[in-house]
Every structure is written in structure tokens, then in C-alpha cells.
Design a protein around this motif. Structure first.
Motif, PDB file in Angstrom:
ATOM      1  N   TRP A   1       3.970  -3.178   1.070  1.00 50.64           N
ATOM      2  CA  TRP A   1       5.046  -3.711   1.834  1.00 50.64           C
ATOM      3  C   TRP A   1       5.514  -2.611   2.894  1.00 50.64           C
ATOM      4  CZ3 TRP A   1       6.157  -8.348   2.319  1.00 50.64           C
ATOM      5  CH2 TRP A   1       6.058  -9.447   1.492  1.00 50.64           C
ATOM      6  N   LEU A   2       5.432  -1.512   2.685  1.00 47.55           N
ATOM      7  CA  LEU A   2       5.621  -0.124   3.388  1.00 47.55           C
ATOM      8  C   LEU A   2       4.701  -0.655   4.738  1.00 47.55           C
ATOM      9  CD1 LEU A   2       6.128   2.604   1.222  1.00 47.55           C
ATOM     10  CD2 LEU A   2       7.794   1.362   2.341  1.00 47.55           C
ATOM     11  N   LEU A   3       3.430  -0.642   4.399  1.00 47.07           N
ATOM     12  CA  LEU A   3       2.507  -0.854   5.517  1.00 47.07           C
ATOM     13  C   LEU A   3       2.869  -2.019   6.109  1.00 47.07           C
ATOM     14  CD1 LEU A   3      -0.784  -0.421   3.606  1.00 47.07           C
ATOM     15  CD2 LEU A   3       0.388   1.231   5.064  1.00 47.07           C
ATOM     16  N   VAL A   4       3.459  -3.028   5.856  1.00 48.55           N
ATOM     17  CA  VAL A   4       4.007  -4.398   6.717  1.00 48.55           C
ATOM     18  C   VAL A   4       5.077  -3.842   7.486  1.00 48.55           C
ATOM     19  CG1 VAL A   4       4.742  -6.670   6.391  1.00 48.55           C
ATOM     20  CG2 VAL A   4       2.753  -6.108   4.957  1.00 48.55           C
ATOM     21  N   ALA A   5       6.097  -3.236   6.817  1.00 46.66           N
ATOM     22  CA  ALA A   5       7.058  -2.908   7.617  1.00 46.66           C
ATOM     23  C   ALA A   5       6.610  -1.912   8.706  1.00 46.66           C
ATOM     24  CB  ALA A   5       8.060  -2.164   6.812  1.00 46.66           C
TER      25      ALA A   5
ATOM     26  N   HIS B   1      -4.482  -4.704  15.130  1.00 47.00           N
ATOM     27  CA  HIS B   1      -3.236  -5.166  14.346  1.00 47.00           C
ATOM     28  C   HIS B   1      -3.271  -6.455  13.648  1.00 47.00           C
ATOM     29  CE1 HIS B   1      -1.970  -2.244  17.461  1.00 47.00           C
ATOM     30  NE2 HIS B   1      -0.862  -2.264  16.960  1.00 47.00           N
ATOM     31  N   ALA B   2      -3.815  -7.344  14.005  1.00 50.36           N
ATOM     32  CA  ALA B   2      -4.192  -8.584  13.027  1.00 50.36           C
ATOM     33  C   ALA B   2      -4.897  -8.246  11.767  1.00 50.36           C
ATOM     34  CB  ALA B   2      -5.238  -9.714  13.745  1.00 50.36           C
ATOM     35  N   VAL B   3      -6.054  -7.470  11.752  1.00 50.10           N
ATOM     36  CA  VAL B   3      -6.725  -7.329  10.752  1.00 50.10           C
ATOM     37  C   VAL B   3      -5.866  -6.318   9.747  1.00 50.10           C
ATOM     38  CG1 VAL B   3      -8.758  -6.011   9.695  1.00 50.10           C
ATOM     39  CG2 VAL B   3      -8.938  -7.471  11.867  1.00 50.10           C
ATOM     40  N   PHE B   4      -5.076  -5.352  10.161  1.00 52.59           N
ATOM     41  CA  PHE B   4      -4.274  -4.557   9.501  1.00 52.59           C
ATOM     42  C   PHE B   4      -3.002  -5.248   8.925  1.00 52.59           C
ATOM     43  CE2 PHE B   4      -0.818  -1.902   8.662  1.00 52.59           C
ATOM     44  CZ  PHE B   4      -1.214  -0.434   8.076  1.00 52.59           C
ATOM     45  N   ALA B   5      -2.505  -5.877   9.671  1.00 54.33           N
ATOM     46  CA  ALA B   5      -1.251  -6.918   9.311  1.00 54.33           C
ATOM     47  C   ALA B   5      -1.899  -7.837   8.142  1.00 54.33           C
ATOM     48  CB  ALA B   5      -0.556  -7.650  10.319  1.00 54.33           C
TER      49      ALA B   5
ATOM     50  N   ALA C   1      -0.867  -7.913  23.277  1.00 53.03           N
ATOM     51  CA  ALA C   1      -2.118  -8.141  22.466  1.00 53.03           C
ATOM     52  C   ALA C   1      -1.609  -7.721  20.894  1.00 53.03           C
ATOM     53  CB  ALA C   1      -3.345  -7.240  22.693  1.00 53.03           C
ATOM     54  N   HIS C   2      -1.310  -6.766  20.799  1.00 51.75           N
ATOM     55  CA  HIS C   2      -0.653  -6.126  19.519  1.00 51.75           C
ATOM     56  C   HIS C   2       0.364  -7.310  18.934  1.00 51.75           C
ATOM     57  CE1 HIS C   2      -1.372  -1.596  21.031  1.00 51.75           C
ATOM     58  NE2 HIS C   2      -2.287  -2.237  21.028  1.00 51.75           N
ATOM     59  N   ALA C   3       1.447  -7.556  19.690  1.00 53.25           N
ATOM     60  CA  ALA C   3       2.282  -8.643  19.026  1.00 53.25           C
ATOM     61  C   ALA C   3       1.614  -9.785  18.550  1.00 53.25           C
ATOM     62  CB  ALA C   3       3.422  -8.817  20.030  1.00 53.25           C
ATOM     63  N   VAL C   4       0.735 -10.532  19.412  1.00 53.82           N
ATOM     64  CA  VAL C   4       0.226 -11.540  19.078  1.00 53.82           C
ATOM     65  C   VAL C   4      -0.664 -11.304  17.909  1.00 53.82           C
ATOM     66  CG1 VAL C   4      -1.574 -13.438  19.691  1.00 53.82           C
ATOM     67  CG2 VAL C   4       0.163 -12.847  21.424  1.00 53.82           C
ATOM     68  N   GLY C   5      -1.607 -10.261  17.764  1.00 56.43           N
ATOM     69  CA  GLY C   5      -2.617  -9.805  16.626  1.00 56.43           C
ATOM     70  C   GLY C   5      -1.584  -9.752  15.515  1.00 56.43           C
ATOM     71  N   MET C   6      -0.573  -8.973  15.478  1.00 56.36           N
ATOM     72  CA  MET C   6       0.034  -8.650  14.188  1.00 56.36           C
ATOM     73  C   MET C   6       0.835 -10.134  13.825  1.00 56.36           C
ATOM     74  SD  MET C   6       3.886  -7.182  13.493  1.00 56.36           S
ATOM     75  CE  MET C   6       4.678  -8.568  14.429  1.00 56.36           C
ATOM     76  N   VAL C   7       1.259 -11.133  14.586  1.00 58.00           N
ATOM     77  CA  VAL C   7       1.638 -12.449  14.271  1.00 58.00           C
ATOM     78  C   VAL C   7       0.692 -13.048  13.609  1.00 58.00           C
ATOM     79  CG1 VAL C   7       2.619 -14.538  14.859  1.00 58.00           C
ATOM     80  CG2 VAL C   7       3.574 -12.241  15.748  1.00 58.00           C
TER      81      VAL C   7
ATOM     82  N   VAL D   1       5.082  -3.990  11.600  1.00 54.96           N
ATOM     83  CA  VAL D   1       6.089  -4.761  12.276  1.00 54.96           C
ATOM     84  C   VAL D   1       7.175  -3.827  12.959  1.00 54.96           C
ATOM     85  CG1 VAL D   1       8.339  -6.261  11.731  1.00 54.96           C
ATOM     86  CG2 VAL D   1       5.975  -6.708  10.460  1.00 54.96           C
ATOM     87  N   GLY D   2       7.422  -2.691  12.457  1.00 54.94           N
ATOM     88  CA  GLY D   2       8.194  -1.665  13.114  1.00 54.94           C
ATOM     89  C   GLY D   2       7.783  -0.990  14.503  1.00 54.94           C
ATOM     90  N   LYS D   3       6.427  -0.848  14.452  1.00 56.41           N
ATOM     91  CA  LYS D   3       5.654  -0.376  15.399  1.00 56.41           C
ATOM     92  C   LYS D   3       5.582  -1.355  16.765  1.00 56.41           C
ATOM     93  CE  LYS D   3       1.068   0.664  17.002  1.00 56.41           C
ATOM     94  NZ  LYS D   3       0.905   0.027  18.085  1.00 56.41           N
ATOM     95  N   VAL D   4       5.396  -2.840  16.244  1.00 56.57           N
ATOM     96  CA  VAL D   4       5.190  -3.553  17.407  1.00 56.57           C
ATOM     97  C   VAL D   4       6.592  -3.766  18.009  1.00 56.57           C
ATOM     98  CG1 VAL D   4       4.763  -5.936  18.016  1.00 56.57           C
ATOM     99  CG2 VAL D   4       2.934  -4.559  16.381  1.00 56.57           C
ATOM    100  N   ALA D   5       7.478  -3.653  17.100  1.00 56.68           N
ATOM    101  CA  ALA D   5       8.834  -4.344  17.732  1.00 56.68           C
ATOM    102  C   ALA D   5       9.490  -2.866  18.555  1.00 56.68           C
ATOM    103  CB  ALA D   5       9.895  -4.264  16.249  1.00 56.68           C
TER     104      ALA D   5
END
Length: 132
Positions: A72-76, A53-57, A106-112, A79-83
Motif C-alpha cells: 500500500w505504501l508503493l501504491v501511495a 508507471h502502469a506496470v509498477f501501479a 503518459a505517467h498519469a494515464v499509465g498509473m490509472v 499516486v503521490g508522485k503522479v499527483a
């Protein structure tokens, strides 16, 4: 584990990152995810999903900030998946597939971490360009 490695391969195929920068993102994000998970009730974490999730984000936001509008669609999406996972929990099908609980923390922390790393990298590069 094979699913995570396949995910890493797909991310690398999609974004075509340099090896050195990819290793840097993996190392920094793994460190922060590991430290953050110490603050949760997770007692065992065996996957790389948070790092993925971190690498992708990181790469999605990096591309978006550099002008690739479709990223920006990938970012959204991430973010949407983790939310979604934060509100509704992980998919039961995914839990059955990996035969374990999904570490949504872990997904949330990785994304952030990935998003923050991309933002800091962008700001640093543009600050250096304007001061040169």
C-alpha cells in the motif's frame, strides 16, 4: 531509453512477475496510453515511462489487494508522485537527464490504467472464486 529499461528491470526484480502477465500488462497499457496521448498536445513520445508507471501501479496494487500491507505504501508513492507531477510539473533534473520534456500525461494515464487493470483482475479472480 536505457533509463526506462533499467526501470523495467528494477520493477521486475522487485515484484518478480510472471513473463506472460507482464507482457499482458505492457501490451494493454501501451495501447491505452497511446490512444490517450492522441487526446493531448504531445506530438512526440519516445519513452516507456507511462508503461513503467502502469506496470509498477499494477503490481503494487495487486500485491496490496492480495494482503501484502507494505505494498500500500508503493501504491501511495506512485499516486503521490503522479499527483505531484500534475500540480508542480516534472523535475527539471529529470528533463535535463533525458534531454527532453517529461511526458507527465503518459505517467498519469499509465498509473490509472495499471491501477484499473489490477482492480479488475482482483475483482474477476475473487468473483470466480466465490462462484466456484
Amino acid at each position: 531509453m536505457a533509463m526506462n529499461l533499467a526501470g523495467l528491470w528494477v520493477i521486475c526484480y522487485l515484484f518478480r512477475p510472471a513473463v506472460r502477465s507482464t507482457l499482458w500488462v505492457i501490451g494493454v497499457s501501451a495501447t491505452f496510453i497511446g490512444l490517450a496521448l492522441l487526446l493531448t498536445n504531445i506530438t512526440h513520445y519516445l519513452g516507456l515511462s507511462g508503461v513503467l508507471h502502469a506496470v509498477f501501479a499494477y503490481w503494487a496494487l495487486s500485491e496490496a489487494l492480495e494482503g501484502r500491507k507494505s505494498s500500500w505504501l508503493l501504491v501511495a508513492g506512485v499516486v503521490g508522485k503522479v499527483a505531484w507531477e500534475g500540480v508542480y510539473g516534472a523535475s527539471e533534473a529529470t528533463s535535463q537527464l533525458i534531454e527532453a520534456s517529461v511526458a507527465t500525461q503518459a505517467h498519469a494515464v499509465g498509473m490509472v490504467v495499471g491501477l484499473l487493470m489490477a482492480l479488475l483482475h482482483y475483482v474477476r479472480n475473487h468473483h470466480l472464486q466465490h462462484n466456484s
